[in-house]
Each structure stands twice: as C-alpha cells, then as structure tokens.
Design an enzyme around this catalytic site. Structure first.
Site, short mmCIF file in Angstrom:
data_model
loop_
_atom_site.label_atom_id
_atom_site.label_comp_id
_atom_site.label_asym_id
_atom_site.label_seq_id
_atom_site.Cartn_x
_atom_site.Cartn_y
_atom_site.Cartn_z
N ALA A 241 -21.83 32.48 76.73
CA ALA A 241 -21.40 34.03 75.73
C ALA A 241 -20.41 34.21 77.02
O ALA A 241 -19.55 35.48 76.41
CB ALA A 241 -22.88 34.81 76.61
N GLU A 244 -16.09 33.09 75.19
CA GLU A 244 -15.92 33.16 74.07
C GLU A 244 -15.57 34.53 73.70
O GLU A 244 -14.47 35.01 73.18
CB GLU A 244 -16.86 32.78 72.96
CG GLU A 244 -16.46 32.43 71.71
CD GLU A 244 -15.24 31.51 71.62
OE1 GLU A 244 -15.18 31.28 71.63
OE2 GLU A 244 -14.14 32.28 70.29
N SER A 246 -15.22 37.85 76.05
CA SER A 246 -14.08 38.06 76.89
C SER A 246 -13.38 37.43 76.32
O SER A 246 -11.95 38.76 76.09
CB SER A 246 -13.89 37.75 78.33
OG SER A 246 -16.05 38.48 78.23
N CYS A 359 -26.40 42.82 76.20
CA CYS A 359 -26.05 41.72 77.17
C CYS A 359 -26.06 41.43 78.48
O CYS A 359 -25.79 42.59 79.41
CB CYS A 359 -24.47 42.07 76.80
SG CYS A 359 -23.51 39.95 77.51
N GLU A 368 -13.41 42.64 84.18
CA GLU A 368 -12.42 41.37 84.04
C GLU A 368 -11.73 42.27 82.47
O GLU A 368 -10.33 42.16 82.93
CB GLU A 368 -13.46 39.97 83.32
CG GLU A 368 -13.49 39.48 83.44
CD GLU A 368 -14.69 38.24 82.62
OE1 GLU A 368 -15.28 37.66 83.78
OE2 GLU A 368 -14.72 38.65 81.85
#
Lengths: 410, 65
Positions: A241, A244, A246, A359, A368
């Site tokens: 998780a 992929e 982000s 999430c 990020e």
C-alpha cells in the site's frame, strides 16, 4: 410489453482521450441512477453507489462488512480474491478484535505528527533524486527516476526493509495490480513476499534496528502476542500500500499539472504551505488513483440514500466518481467538479476511503506529495512532457491508476 | 463548544490533527486521538467542525452551547 434490462457491466472503461476523467458511464449513472445494480466478472450483481454522500454513508455504516472471506463479497477479480484469501489481514476483516486492535498496533507509527517529523528527511530524499535526474540524460522516465523511488525509499526505511530488495518487491507487487494476473500469479507473488518479510521479522527478533518491523518483532512476535504469519501479512499490507499508490499519484499529478498550465503556475510560484496542501488534496480528489471501486458487503439490512440494501448483498463504491460529485465539490458555479483547481477546498474527498478502514498511511502520503509538488516545479521550472498526452501509456490495465511511464524533459 | 471523542471508535487516521492541530493530538502508544483543550475559542470552531466532518470513524461529536 414489460421487460427487464440487464444491469450494466462493471468496471466501465475510461475514455482514452480524457485520461484524468473517471469513466463517463459512471458519471452518467451518478446523475440518473446513483444506487443501481451492476454485473461483475463472476456473474453476481452487487449494488453500485456513486454519490459522495451515499458512499460516505456506506463506508461509515456500522453494519457494513469488509470481510473478504464472506462468500458474497464482490471481489475485483478471481486473482484479487485469491490474493486476499492468502494475505488476509486486519485490513480485510471486521470488528474490535480482528480489525481495530491490530490496526492500533500500527497506527502509532503513522500519526499525523510522526509523519510531519519526516518532512525534512523526505525533502532530502526528494532533492537527491532530483539532483541525480538533472545530472543524467533527458528525456527521462519520471516514474522510474523519481515517482517510484520517493515512496519506495520511505516505506522501506520506515519498515526496515533493505532497499536492495526493491527490484523483487516491485516485480512481485506488479502482479497484484495487473488486471491480467491469474490467481496463480497473485498467490505465488504473495507467498514470495510473505517469505521475504517473515525472514526479516525473524531476524529482527535477535538483531533489532530502529524500524517498524523491529518493533513488531520485539513487542509482538518475541512475547508471542501475534504470530509470524499475522505480522508478515500486516507488513505486506504496509509495503504494497505504501508505494504503488503514492508513486502513481506523483506521476499522474505531474502529468495533470503539466497539462493545466494556469494551475501549474500557481503551484510553481508559491511558497505558501497552505496552497501546497490544498494542491495535494485537489490532486487526490481529481485523480483518485484507487479507481476500481471500494468493495463491501452488507452485514445486515441497511438503508442507503433511501434504498434498502439487504444483508449479504455486495456494494461497490467507485470513489473516483464520488470525488467528481458536483453536489460535494462544486461550491460555486465557477468551480466545476470536473476541473482541476488547486485552490478548491477538497479535504473531504474520499481518495483515502472513509470509515474505519480509511488509509492508515494517508498522513505519510500527504507529506510525501506536499514535498514532491512543492519541490519538483521549483527545482525544474521548465519541466515539460516529452511526449503528447495522447501517447502516454496510462494504467487502464491496472487496479491502481497511473502512468506506466512518463517521459519528461526540461 | 463541547467536544467528545469516542476513543473506542477512533482508528487513528489523524484527520482531526490535520484539520485542527491546536485542539487534537494522537496518543504515542496507539494513535488514538485526544483533546489538547476542552473549550476551544470561537476562532477554532470552524476547524473543529471540519475535524468532526472528516473523521472517518465518525468518532468526534461537537455540541454548541
């Protein structure tokens, strides 16, 4: 003459000419039949719920189930069903013991303030990757040079997975999202990843370092609170998780901004953290890379949007479509929901889901993306696509949307 | 304004901390949200309301008084 119409097939295709738009058939259904039956790969006919308000109601309903072992669960494909079964974790379970407790074991590592504290480090990683990219030839594939390494490096560091293992992680996790994968492919990839992570957890019982897997090994595995198998499945969830999604947001967000020059200019010329934060929320809303619909099953008879959904009926919630719902995001007529506008108040988007399964890593993703989008265009003001939008190979064939590669120049 | 956090429901998503960092924080040991102040001033009411709206577990109740 009375006749019944067969429910439409799901998923629907995106229009290749509008790579950022959800499928137009879904946007149409949101207007004409916001809660309706669809037919999926296995012949079952779950409900499709497309409005923002109704999806919020489904995902936060106490009687809604995420249990992927429920025979009525509307899986995405046979391959994903097989993987979910092999890698069953708290994330695809219900209730205080099977879901809430294990989630809390991990939640402390992803709190908003801990993730904020990583900002400087993420900045260092971002700057270094851009230094390397600028020193190399152009055009360059932004996915490989930048979009994938940023989140991959971060999640590997947090977990304590050696970055040298990245190549095998990437190729194995690709089997998870490729819609062409067979059940045998996804189970084999799951087995290999679980073996790798079990080995790491085991090693960190005797040789702990300052990372999440070491903490799980010391606090959970060593005293026998949770088994190696359960912890490896939790680690697998975080690992897959964590990069992929982000990575796809970085590449797709870059493509979206480069093709919306007025919005790009606002992002490039600002040093206001609030505008960067709203840019990220708007990109999450507008692009919603989790585009295969969140899946649930009703644990009891429930009422959603004035309609009765019976116990055992499957429900699909396409959050990409909900995030284009004008009733939730068109706060004034000059701000249509199908436009990208980085000043839009969009924090109530559903890109990270909603309800108790929302999430876990969302605050990491936010930091990020904020670092990336505040840095990329400032460092490379002339950044441009090196191929026409129509030539980009978008991930129509993957369960997480994005671009397979993104050639850029400067 | 009276705020109540249902700790049993909280899933540690951190949405409240992002929306109203002056009012909410998360426990170090499990990420569960807690209040930094019982009676936030009126200048914080809008962000507290947003925190309640964004909470994925619907664990924040706000009452005006």
């Amino acid at each position: 003459m009375a006749h019944t119409t067969a429910p439409p097939a799901f998923p629907m295709e995106r229009d290749a000419r509008c790579p950022f738009d959800p499928p137009s058939a879904l946007l149409d259904l949101q207007q004409s039949a916001p809660i309706t039956r669809v037919r999926i790969w296995n012949g079952s006919e779950p409900w499709l719920v497309t409005r923002h308000e109704d999806i919020r109601a489904v995902l936060s309903h106490p009687a809604i189930s995420s249990d992927t072992d429920n025979p009525d669960f509307p899986h995405q494909s046979a391959a994903i069903q097989a993987r979910r079964k092999r890698a069953k974790s708290f994330f695809t379970s219900d209730g205080p013991v099977e879901h809430d407790e294990p989630r809390r074991v991990l939640a402390r590592d992803f709190t908003a303030k801990r993730m904020q504290a990583l900002r400087e480090h993420i900045q260092t990683i971002t700057d270094k990757l851009l230094d390397d990219m600028l020193a190399g030839p152009k055009p360059v594939d932004l996915v490989e040079a930048f979009a994938l390494p940023v989140p991959s490096l971060m999640i590997c560091e947090l977990l304590g997975v050696p970055y040298s293992a990245q190549d095998s992680f990437h190729s194995l996790t690709k089997a998870f999202v490729d819609r062409a994968s067979t059940p045998e492919d996804t189970v084999a990839a799951t087995d290999q990843l679980l073996e790798l992570l079990s080995g790491l957890l085991d090693k960190k019982v005797t040789e702990p370092a300052d990372d999440l897997l070491s903490r799980l090994a010391q606090e959970q595995l060593k005293p026998g609170i949770r088994s190696l198998d359960e912890l490896a499945k939790m680690a697998l969830l975080l690992l897959t998780a964590g990069h992929e999604t982000s990575a796809n947001m970085i590449a797709l967000g870059t493509a979206a901004l480069l093709t919306h020059p007025d919005q790009l200019e606002k992002v490039r010329s600002t040093d206001d953290p609030a505008l960067i934060a709203s840019t990220v929320e708007e990109l999450l809303r507008y692009l919603t890379v989790v585009h295969s619909g969140l899946r649930r099953v009703a644990g009891e008879d429930i009422q959603i949007g004035g309609r009765l959904i019976r116990k055992g009926e499957g429900i699909i919630c396409p959050i990409d479509t909900a995030n284009w719902d004008a009733s939730a995001f068109e706060t004034d007529a000059t701000l249509p929901a199908d436009d990208l506008d980085v000043t839009r108040p969009a924090r109530h988007h559903l890109a990270f889901g909603f309800g108790v399964h929302q999430c876990l890593g969302q605050q990491l993703a936010r930091v990020e993306l904020q670092v990336v989008f505040s840095t990329l265009f400032r460092r490379i003001p002339t950044l441009a696509l090196a191929e026409p939008l129509g030539d980009i190979h978008f991930k129509h064939d993957m369960s997480i949307y994005g671009a397979h590669s993104l050639l850029v120049t400067w | 304004m009276k705020i109540h956090i249902d700790e049993a429901k909280c899933v540690g998503g951190g949405q409240c901390v992002v929306a109203a960092p002056e009012v909410f924080d998360q426990r170090d040991e499990d990420g569960v949200a807690f209040l930094l102040m019982e009676n936030p001033g009126s200048e914080l009411h809008a962000s507290v309301q947003e925190a309640a709206l964004l909470c994925p577990a619907v664990a924040i109740a706000v009452a005006e008084r």
